[in-house]
Enzyme design. Structure first.
Site, PDB file in Angstrom:
ATOM      1  CE  LYS A  54      10.969 -39.788 -26.341  1.00  0.00           C
ATOM      2  NZ  LYS A  54      10.023 -39.805 -25.205  1.00  0.00           N
TER       3      LYS A  54
ATOM      4  CE  LYS B   9       7.787 -44.001 -27.702  1.00  0.00           C
ATOM      5  NZ  LYS B   9       6.941 -43.161 -26.861  1.00  0.00           N
TER       6      LYS B   9
ATOM      7  CD  GLU C 263       6.425 -43.050 -14.231  1.00  0.00           C
ATOM      8  OE1 GLU C 263       6.154 -41.888 -14.601  1.00  0.00           O
ATOM      9  OE2 GLU C 263       6.883 -43.315 -13.114  1.00  0.00           O
TER      10      GLU C 263
HETATM   11  C1  LIG Z   1       9.900 -43.592 -14.971  1.00  0.00           C
HETATM   12  C2  LIG Z   1       9.946 -43.029 -16.372  1.00  0.00           C
HETATM   13  C3  LIG Z   1       8.814 -43.089 -17.167  1.00  0.00           C
HETATM   14  C4  LIG Z   1       8.849 -42.631 -18.491  1.00  0.00           C
HETATM   15  N1  LIG Z   1       7.750 -42.800 -19.289  1.00  0.00           N
HETATM   16  C5  LIG Z   1       7.878 -42.544 -20.630  1.00  0.00           C
HETATM   17  C6  LIG Z   1       6.842 -42.912 -21.537  1.00  0.00           C
HETATM   18  O1  LIG Z   1       5.794 -43.438 -21.165  1.00  0.00           O
HETATM   19  N2  LIG Z   1       7.044 -42.686 -22.866  1.00  0.00           N
HETATM   20  C7  LIG Z   1       8.200 -42.101 -23.335  1.00  0.00           C
HETATM   21  O2  LIG Z   1       8.333 -41.918 -24.542  1.00  0.00           O
HETATM   22  N3  LIG Z   1       9.181 -41.723 -22.488  1.00  0.00           N
HETATM   23  C8  LIG Z   1       9.063 -41.952 -21.154  1.00  0.00           C
HETATM   24  N4  LIG Z   1      10.082 -41.614 -20.293  1.00  0.00           N
HETATM   25  C9  LIG Z   1      11.292 -40.953 -20.821  1.00  0.00           C
HETATM   26  C10 LIG Z   1      11.594 -39.571 -20.232  1.00  0.00           C
HETATM   27  O3  LIG Z   1      10.777 -38.611 -20.814  1.00  0.00           O
HETATM   28  C11 LIG Z   1      13.078 -39.297 -20.406  1.00  0.00           C
HETATM   29  O4  LIG Z   1      13.810 -40.186 -19.615  1.00  0.00           O
HETATM   30  C12 LIG Z   1      13.514 -37.871 -20.056  1.00  0.00           C
HETATM   31  O5  LIG Z   1      12.883 -36.936 -20.876  1.00  0.00           O
HETATM   32  C13 LIG Z   1      15.021 -37.718 -20.182  1.00  0.00           C
HETATM   33  O6  LIG Z   1      15.465 -38.026 -21.465  1.00  0.00           O
HETATM   34  P1  LIG Z   1      16.472 -39.211 -21.787  1.00  0.00           P
HETATM   35  O7  LIG Z   1      15.936 -40.475 -21.144  1.00  0.00           O
HETATM   36  O8  LIG Z   1      16.467 -39.318 -23.278  1.00  0.00           O
HETATM   37  O9  LIG Z   1      17.815 -38.875 -21.229  1.00  0.00           O
HETATM   38  C14 LIG Z   1      10.049 -42.049 -18.968  1.00  0.00           C
HETATM   39  C15 LIG Z   1      11.168 -41.986 -18.156  1.00  0.00           C
HETATM   40  C16 LIG Z   1      11.140 -42.492 -16.884  1.00  0.00           C
HETATM   41  C17 LIG Z   1      12.404 -42.488 -16.053  1.00  0.00           C
END
Ligand SMILES: Cc1cc2nc3c(=O)[nH]c(=O)nc-3n(C[C@H](O)[C@H](O)[C@H](O)COP(=O)(O)O)c2cc1C
Length: 217
Positions: free
Chosen positions: A14, A74, A165
């Site tokens: 983050k 980020k 995304e």
């Molecule tokens: C396709 C995709 C898009 C995501 N978009 C964002 C985003 O724009 N900003 C962000 O802070 N996290 C984003 N995430 C993170 C997810 O919220 C996160 O993967 C999920 O909560 C699981 O947590 P972890 O990745 O810490 O295991 C995204 C994850 C994926 C797979």
């Protein structure tokens, strides 16, 4: 790092510590992961824009304004940001390009293999273009496979990463001149070194229990 360790250790970062540049050999390994990612009928309907400079990251950050401003640091504070893109079409030129590459790489040993591969690939493309009418979504599925590989690869290398995304796809396409190149952006990944402000590092992982997500038969 074992695979078991990597899947638990990886998390969505983050906040990144600015001013860190990841070693080029690790970046090369991740580019190798992307290049060798599998895709349906080897369609490879993708392109990856890699921002490795402050100027490149600023160009990417033109898409993290307004509702997406939470993702801006980020992008700006990462070492590298990769925009995973799909093609706007799988046209004849692309199909011929893939076939020529397969020929060059020595894929066609048996008599008629080249013609067979071309026919099979074109039938899948036509099915998604005309019957299922989901060509962009089909291409996106291939890009998301590459995303999975990239995130797992980064985790194995101990590189901190954020999939996103949350950005304005139109703004990014315009900023990077993607549409003129027959491309459109799908998802961003920032790579770098996480900072103390990465609150997600201290939080436990949360996933649905195995008995809810697996069925063994
Ligand atoms: C396709 C995709 C898009 C995501 N978009 C964002 C985003 O724009 N900003 C962000 O802070 N996290 C984003 N995430 C993170 C997810 O919220 C996160 O993967 C999920 O909560 C699981 O947590 P972890 O990745 O810490 O295991 C995204 C994850 C994926 C797979």
């Amino acid at each position: 790092m074992t695979l078991d360790d990597a899947v638990v250790a990886r998390h969505t970062v983050k906040a990144f510590e600015p001013g860190h540049t990841l070693p080029q050999d690790k970046i090369e390994t991740l580019l190798n992961v992307l290049q060798n990612s599998p895709s349906s009928v080897n369609s490879q309907p993708w392109h990856f824009v890699v921002a490795a400079t402050a100027q490149g990251r600023e160009a990417m950050a033109k898409s993290t304004t307004g509702a997406f401003v939470y993702n801006e640091p980020k992008v700006l504070n990462a070492s590298h940001v990769i925009a995973l893109c799909i093609r706007s079409d799988i046209d004849d030129k692309h199909l011929q390009n893939i076939l020529a590459q397969e020929q060059k790489d020595g894929r066609f040993v048996a008599e008629g293999a080249q013609a067979g591969q071309d026919k099979s690939r074109r039938s899948y493309v036509d099915m998604h273009r005309y019957e299922q009418r989901d060509l962009p979504q089909w291409m996106e599925k291939q890009v998301y496979l590459a995303l999975g590989g990239l995130l797992l690869g980064a985790a194995m290398l101990g590189i901190d990463a954020t999939p996103m995304e949350g950005f304005d796809q139109r703004a990014l396409d315009l900023s990077l001149g993607l549409r003129e190149k027959g491309l459109t952006s799908v998802v961003l990944v920032s790579l770098g070194v996480r900072s103390d402000k990465d609150f997600n590092a201290a939080l436990p992982k949360s996933r649905l229990p195995r008995d809810e997500i697996f069925t063994f038969i």
